[in-house]
Design an enzyme around this catalytic site. Structure first.
Site, PDB file in Angstrom:
ATOM      1  N   GLY A  36      41.962 -37.905  58.876  1.00 55.11           N
ATOM      2  CA  GLY A  36      43.032 -37.601  59.886  1.00 55.11           C
ATOM      3  C   GLY A  36      43.541 -36.320  59.836  1.00 55.11           C
ATOM      4  O   GLY A  36      44.761 -36.084  59.878  1.00 55.11           O
ATOM      5  N   GLY A  93      26.391 -37.204  54.394  1.00 54.14           N
ATOM      6  CA  GLY A  93      25.552 -37.650  53.264  1.00 54.14           C
ATOM      7  C   GLY A  93      24.279 -37.435  53.565  1.00 54.14           C
ATOM      8  O   GLY A  93      23.921 -37.228  54.635  1.00 54.14           O
ATOM      9  N   SER A 105      40.970 -28.212  56.841  1.00 51.17           N
ATOM     10  CA  SER A 105      41.595 -27.688  58.098  1.00 51.17           C
ATOM     11  C   SER A 105      43.176 -27.638  57.934  1.00 51.17           C
ATOM     12  O   SER A 105      43.592 -28.775  58.058  1.00 51.17           O
ATOM     13  CB  SER A 105      40.863 -28.560  59.135  1.00 51.17           C
ATOM     14  OG  SER A 105      39.604 -28.389  59.374  1.00 51.17           O
ATOM     15  N   ASN A 119      29.211 -30.959  61.664  1.00 48.02           N
ATOM     16  CA  ASN A 119      30.213 -31.567  61.085  1.00 48.02           C
ATOM     17  C   ASN A 119      29.715 -33.194  60.926  1.00 48.02           C
ATOM     18  O   ASN A 119      28.481 -33.184  61.287  1.00 48.02           O
ATOM     19  CB  ASN A 119      31.480 -31.674  61.953  1.00 48.02           C
ATOM     20  CG  ASN A 119      32.910 -31.962  61.322  1.00 48.02           C
ATOM     21  OD1 ASN A 119      32.937 -32.581  60.334  1.00 48.02           O
ATOM     22  ND2 ASN A 119      33.816 -31.285  61.681  1.00 48.02           N
ATOM     23  N   GLY A 137      29.290 -30.736  50.869  1.00 51.17           N
ATOM     24  CA  GLY A 137      30.811 -31.649  50.800  1.00 51.17           C
ATOM     25  C   GLY A 137      30.501 -32.855  50.240  1.00 51.17           C
ATOM     26  O   GLY A 137      30.580 -32.874  49.071  1.00 51.17           O
ATOM     27  N   SER A 138      29.751 -33.823  50.969  1.00 49.64           N
ATOM     28  CA  SER A 138      29.412 -35.009  50.230  1.00 49.64           C
ATOM     29  C   SER A 138      28.720 -34.857  49.118  1.00 49.64           C
ATOM     30  O   SER A 138      28.875 -35.826  48.028  1.00 49.64           O
ATOM     31  CB  SER A 138      28.742 -35.985  51.200  1.00 49.64           C
ATOM     32  OG  SER A 138      29.307 -36.080  52.213  1.00 49.64           O
ATOM     33  N   CYS A 194      35.897 -32.060  64.398  1.00 45.63           N
ATOM     34  CA  CYS A 194      36.451 -33.277  63.656  1.00 45.63           C
ATOM     35  C   CYS A 194      36.208 -34.551  64.585  1.00 45.63           C
ATOM     36  O   CYS A 194      36.856 -34.714  65.752  1.00 45.63           O
ATOM     37  CB  CYS A 194      37.997 -33.243  63.354  1.00 45.63           C
ATOM     38  SG  CYS A 194      38.473 -34.582  62.673  1.00 45.63           S
TER      39      CYS A 194
END
Lengths: 251, 295
Positions: free
Chosen positions: B72, B207, B46, B182, B256-257, B122
């Site tokens: 962050g 996950g 992002s 998310n 992602g994970s 987020c």
């Protein structure tokens, strides 16, 4: 899968100016391979990657004071706790090859668990030379060749220069230290080389991309590399934001 | 052999397996590598107007059933990041931090990306992402301002804590697709240290543990989405997971994970596994399984 553990410091050894070794018992570290690293967490200070300098029933890390976390690590005493996750990353693989280690200062740490034939270790001056470690390696029948920039201990000159000079006698060179040293060796050596790289690391497990270099992840594809496309290596690193910035040193 | 190609908001992808935002999408060569490994598209980290370093370490910790992180939103800022997007062969989706002025960021990314993804979720940065989406009128305004600025398809990424209503409002405001979901706001405390592990204390959980939650969210969103697109995300580590999301109503999925659990090779594994399943079950086109569990 490597969950975070809190381990107690069993032993703290002062090595030389601003350098200590911390030893601890930790089952996952006892099965680590030379060159792998762990993420060391000190609550309120932060978390940093460190190579294992000892692997076994007692494992250990050898740390130089460079930032907030390392400064706090140097203040720890036996019985204090550190957080640890890992071991992570790939490892050196030397087999039965006649191997020369080339270390810049505390870059000796990941080379310590290896069965080297010879170690060249360079520092600026004698007070930065980890003498106890050198004696210990000598007692393990490793030939140790110290070299200092000011000639105050061992030969006078640079570890990369001495390493290149004697490299013909070896099958393989393993190296860790400032990127300038690694880059110089890599560019000029006619031998197989495995070198341990350092980049700003966040996740440690290959997800965040903070430690990206030339399309590889230092944490998950490294930290040991045998070759890199020479675009960022020796020239650029990434800041905490991911921005590509030139290395301070010019090689 | 079944066709894995999909059209997402008018963008043709060779397969529906997309690298999710926050993972590896920070360096040009890494994005290229993920494309070479077989991903259908790549979502960038992002990106915001200004450079952000993110939180100090620890920013991630592995847990028994998943991964907790609070990076962050580190990113070099849009002006520095644009260089990373030149000449990448895999289609790029530019993720944009939901913050005031994000339409400018989307506008600057436009020449180098195929779509924009608005990170409305987020779970661990004040004043951005999920913080914004709690204020529904602000979220809707951001969507409208991006749609007013760029001609690209707009994906809106929601979190577990986002309401179905926000999903509906996002689509009504002009979003072309919803990405669900998310990471989930969560915490891990190390009991020996007696402290939260992450420097930010709270983070986002991802996950295998979160997969059924994501599947449920996709299922519900599919029922209100009409002809708009749903993209599934959360805990996909193998081809069965991907098919499950698609049967719930996802036209594509994000990984992602899963990169941690299976390596970058996961994209090839997903392609091989899904293709074999489709062949074995007599499907000719992957589109045939989208929403199948609703019938």
């Amino acid at each position: 899968m490597s969950e975070l553990r809190a381990v107690k410091i069993k032993d703290k050894i002062g090595e030389c100016s601003d350098v200590i070794t911390l030893k601890f018992h930790d089952a996952p570290c006892s099965k680590a391979k030379p060159g792998q690293f762990v993420m060391i967490w000190l609550p309120d200070y932060g978390e940093i990657p460190l190579s294992l300098s000892y692997i076994g029933r007692e494992s250990g890390i050898t740390v130089k004071r460079v930032g907030n976390v390392t400064r706090a690590l140097l203040d720890l005493e036996g019985g204090d706790k550190i957080g640890i996750r890992g071991p992570y990353g790939n490892h050196f693989s030397i087999g039965s090859q006649k191997t020369l280690g080339v270390a810049g200062g505390i870059g000796v740490a990941p080379l310590m668990p290896l069965e080297l034939d010879t170690l060249v270790i360079g520092t600026k001056s004698k007070d930065e030379m980890p003498l106890r470690i050198l004696r210990e390696m000598e007692s393990n029948e490793i030939r140790v060749m110290p070299i200092t920039e000011d000639g105050s201990y061992g030969k006078e000159g640079l570890a990369s220069g001495l390493g290149l000079e004697i490299s013909d006698d070896f099958d393989l060179v393993v190296a860790c230290g400032p990127e300038e040293l690694l880059y110089h060796l890599y560019q000029n050596l006619n031998k197989k080389i495995q070198f341990s790289l350092e980049r700003l690391m966040k996740c440690g497990i290959g997800l965040c991309g903070s430690c990206a270099i030339d399309g590889r992840r230092v944490c998950a594809d490294g930290p040991i590399f045998t070759d890199l496309e020479l675009k960022e290596f020796g020239r650029f690193k990434r800041s905490g934001s991911g921005k590509l910035i030139p290395l301070k040193e010019r090689f | 052999m079944a066709d894995l190609g999909v059209g997402i908001c008018g963008i043709k992808l060779r397969n529906p397996f997309i690298l999710s935002s926050g993972v590896l999408g920070i360096a040009r060569e890494l994005m290229e590598r993920v494309g070479e490994a077989g991903a259908g598209a790549v979502v960038t980290k992002s990106i915001g107007r200004e450079e952000r370093t993110g939180y100090k370490n620890p920013t991630l910790v592995e847990l028994e059933h998943g991964i907790l992180n609070a990076m962050g939103l580190p990113n070099p800022g849009v002006d520095n990041f644009r260089d990373e997007l030149s000449e990448i062969s895999v289609p790029i989706i530019g993720s944009v931090i939901a913050e005031p002025g994000c339409e400018e960021v989307a506008g600057k990314l436009e020449p180098n990306v195929k779509a924009i993804e608005l990170n409305l979720s987020c779970p661990h940065v004040k004043g951005a992402g999920a913080d914004i989406s709690r204020e529904m009128p602000i979220a809707v305004d951001l969507i409208k301002s991006i749609k007013g600025k760029v001609a690209l398809p707009l994906l809106v990424k929601l979190g577990f804590n986002s309401s179905l209503e926000l999903g509906k409002k996002s689509l009504d405001a002009g979003a072309d697709a919803i990405v669900a979901m998310n990471t989930i706001r969560a915490m891990a405390i190390n009991i020996e240290m007696r402290k939260p592990v992450l420097s930010n204390k709270l983070g986002g959980y991802s996950g295998p543990a979160v997969k059924p939650i994501g599947v449920g969210m996709v299922y519900e969103l599919y029922q209100i989405a009409g002809d708009k697109t749903i993209i599934g995300c959360g805990g996909i580590t193998n081809w069965r997971d991907a098919i499950e999301y698609m049967m719930a109503g996802a036209s594509a999925v994000q990984i992602g994970s899963g990169i941690f659990y299976r390596g970058i090779e996961i994209f090839k594994e997903l392609g091989d596994g899904v293709e074999k399943f489709l062949d074995d079950e007599g499907f000719r086109d992957i589109g045939e399984i989208v929403g199948l569990a609703h019938e």
